[in-house]
Design a protein around this motif. Structure first.
Motif, mmCIF file in Angstrom:
data_model
loop_
_atom_site.group_PDB
_atom_site.id
_atom_site.type_symbol
_atom_site.label_atom_id
_atom_site.label_comp_id
_atom_site.label_asym_id
_atom_site.label_seq_id
_atom_site.Cartn_x
_atom_site.Cartn_y
_atom_site.Cartn_z
ATOM 1 N N LEU A 1 28.986 41.859 31.027
ATOM 2 C CA LEU A 1 29.707 41.806 29.758
ATOM 3 C C LEU A 1 31.134 41.286 29.958
ATOM 4 O O LEU A 1 31.648 40.530 29.133
ATOM 5 N N SER A 2 31.759 41.687 31.062
ATOM 6 C CA SER A 2 33.103 41.201 31.355
ATOM 7 C C SER A 2 33.110 39.688 31.539
ATOM 8 O O SER A 2 34.003 38.991 31.046
ATOM 9 N N SER A 3 32.106 39.180 32.244
ATOM 10 C CA SER A 3 32.063 37.740 32.530
ATOM 11 C C SER A 3 31.878 36.908 31.270
ATOM 12 O O SER A 3 32.386 35.795 31.174
ATOM 13 N N ILE A 4 31.145 37.443 30.274
ATOM 14 C CA ILE A 4 30.896 36.672 29.054
ATOM 15 C C ILE A 4 31.858 37.051 27.933
ATOM 16 O O ILE A 4 31.716 36.556 26.811
ATOM 17 N N SER A 5 32.842 37.904 28.212
ATOM 18 C CA SER A 5 33.680 38.457 27.142
ATOM 19 C C SER A 5 34.436 37.379 26.379
ATOM 20 O O SER A 5 34.569 37.463 25.158
ATOM 21 N N TYR A 6 34.939 36.357 27.077
ATOM 22 C CA TYR A 6 35.676 35.306 26.375
ATOM 23 C C TYR A 6 34.748 34.498 25.481
ATOM 24 O O TYR A 6 35.049 34.258 24.301
ATOM 25 N N SER A 7 33.608 34.088 26.021
ATOM 26 C CA SER A 7 32.645 33.342 25.210
ATOM 27 C C SER A 7 32.149 34.185 24.038
ATOM 28 O O SER A 7 31.988 33.682 22.921
ATOM 29 N N PHE A 8 31.916 35.473 24.279
ATOM 30 C CA PHE A 8 31.484 36.357 23.198
ATOM 31 C C PHE A 8 32.559 36.451 22.130
ATOM 32 O O PHE A 8 32.260 36.432 20.929
ATOM 33 N N TYR A 9 33.812 36.554 22.555
ATOM 34 C CA TYR A 9 34.906 36.668 21.601
ATOM 35 C C TYR A 9 34.915 35.483 20.640
ATOM 36 O O TYR A 9 35.067 35.654 19.424
ATOM 37 N N ILE A 10 34.759 34.283 21.157
ATOM 38 C CA ILE A 10 34.927 33.104 20.302
ATOM 39 C C ILE A 10 33.691 32.770 19.481
ATOM 40 O O ILE A 10 33.783 31.975 18.544
ATOM 41 N N ILE A 11 32.535 33.391 19.791
ATOM 42 C CA ILE A 11 31.325 33.031 19.025
ATOM 43 C C ILE A 11 30.671 34.199 18.288
ATOM 44 O O ILE A 11 29.751 33.989 17.505
#
Length: 359
Positions: free
Chosen positions: A287-297
């Protein structure tokens, strides 16, 4: 740890995982179904008695601001040494994954329209609207971005990167002087607000939160004492108050917006003081690794899926589906866009540093 590899702080993995869901919660609940019973229970139990504004959204954003400031203070072992190239390197790491995610969602919505004739919220926007959103143009102009409103977070972050790049003209090493330099720039911009774009002055209000994270890292590295970190932290708090009073007076007078900043700071300090060398579980690291991508989408895919389903199935199930699809698409963007871009930027930095050192 490999030479040139940055330190890894396991507790930041937890903070990122928590922060991404705190940010997503209001966007996928309050904005879509404000009368949903579990939401009302959470509001009754937490938000109103603890004065937590924006249904945890502000708290989540402040956590990410603190992380950004803390990590900005890490020694730059792989980034370009020349200030101009450093700025492009950092901005590329923020904007290029965003452009990949926005383009993917744009093609996704157009594909659904062509194949199934499905019209959604995003069908009304032109290609120019999408380009403006992906380049943060609405926030630069001080207008509303209806395509992806969560991106406002990136504009203060880019201003912080710009301050860091300008400071590197004088020094390449993280130090308290960067905090002083940033505060002086903020004060100057506040004083000259009549002559500067209001959007820039207003968004400088959030920079002190990132400076809090920076100060914590300086104290962690014993570059400054805790008393000095506390003193400059108070000055940062004062700058935030002035900024909110001047540019976001509603948050100053009527909403406990600053309280969320303090709660995020206390959580960050507690997590830092109680940090453990034990790695976070795999799910937390994922979840930490995808947190930025998750934030923007998350508001894009999540909003589309939930809007299409919640009139046919219970809202809780629609929410689970929306979050699940958002996580899957965030992983795809991380795996095939964000991670390759980071690898490319590291290669770019090595080449630039080689040229820089020869001169």
């Amino acid at each position: 740890m490999e030479k040139g590899q940055a330190d890894h702080y396991n507790y930041i993995d937890y903070l990122r995982a928590v922060g991404m869901f705190l940010v997503a919660w209001p966007h996928l609940t309050v904005n879509l179904n404000p009368t949903w019973q579990p939401l009302l229970i959470v509001q009754w139990f937490f938000n109103r008695p603890l004065s937590i504004t924006q249904n945890f959204g502000a708290l989540g954003v402040y956590i990410f601001f603190l992380i950004s400031g803390f990590l900005m203070c890490e020694p730059s072992r792989r980034s370009p040494k020349a200030p101009g190239w450093y700025f492009l390197y950092k901005v590329g790491g923020v904007l290029l994954p965003l452009w990949g995610a926005m383009l993917t969602f744009f093609l996704f919505t157009k594909g659904i329209e062509l194949l199934f004739g499905f019209q959604c919220w995003w069908s009304q926007f032109s290609v120019l609207d999408w380009i403006k959103s992906a380049t943060l143009y609405p926030y630069i102009k001080g207008t509303t971005d209806l395509v992806n409103s969560v991106l406002w977070f990136l504009f203060p972050l880019l201003l912080f990167i710009l301050l860091d790049a300008l400071y590197r003209i004088f020094s390449k090493e993280p130090s308290l002087y960067f905090v002083i330099f940033s505060m002086l720039v903020i004060v100057l911009c506040f004083c000259l607000q009549s002559f500067l774009p209001i959007s820039i002055c207003a968004n400088l209000t959030y920079i002190p939160v990132m400076l809090w994270g920076y100060l914590i890292n300086l104290w962690h590295r014993r570059s400054i004492s805790w008393k000095k970190a506390f003193s400059y932290g108070i000055l940062c708090y004062g700058l935030m108050l002035v900024g909110f009073y001047q540019f976001f007076n509603y948050y100053y007078e009527e909403e406990p917006y600053m309280l969320s900043a303090i709660l995020a700071l206390l959580l960050f300090i507690i997590m830092h003081l109680t940090r453990s060398p034990v790695q976070a579980p795999k799910i937390v690291k994922f979840l930490s690794s995808i947190s930025y991508s998750f934030y923007i989408i998350h508001s894009l895919y999540g909003g589309m899926i939930i809007s299409a389903l919640f009139s046919h199935i219970p809202y809780g199930l629609a929410l689970i589906c929306g979050v699940s699809v958002s996580i899957i698409m965030a992983y795809i963007n991380y795996r095939y866009v964000e991670r390759p871009i980071k690898a490319g930027l590291v290669f770019f930095a090595e080449r630039v540093n080689g040229i820089y050192e020869r001169h």
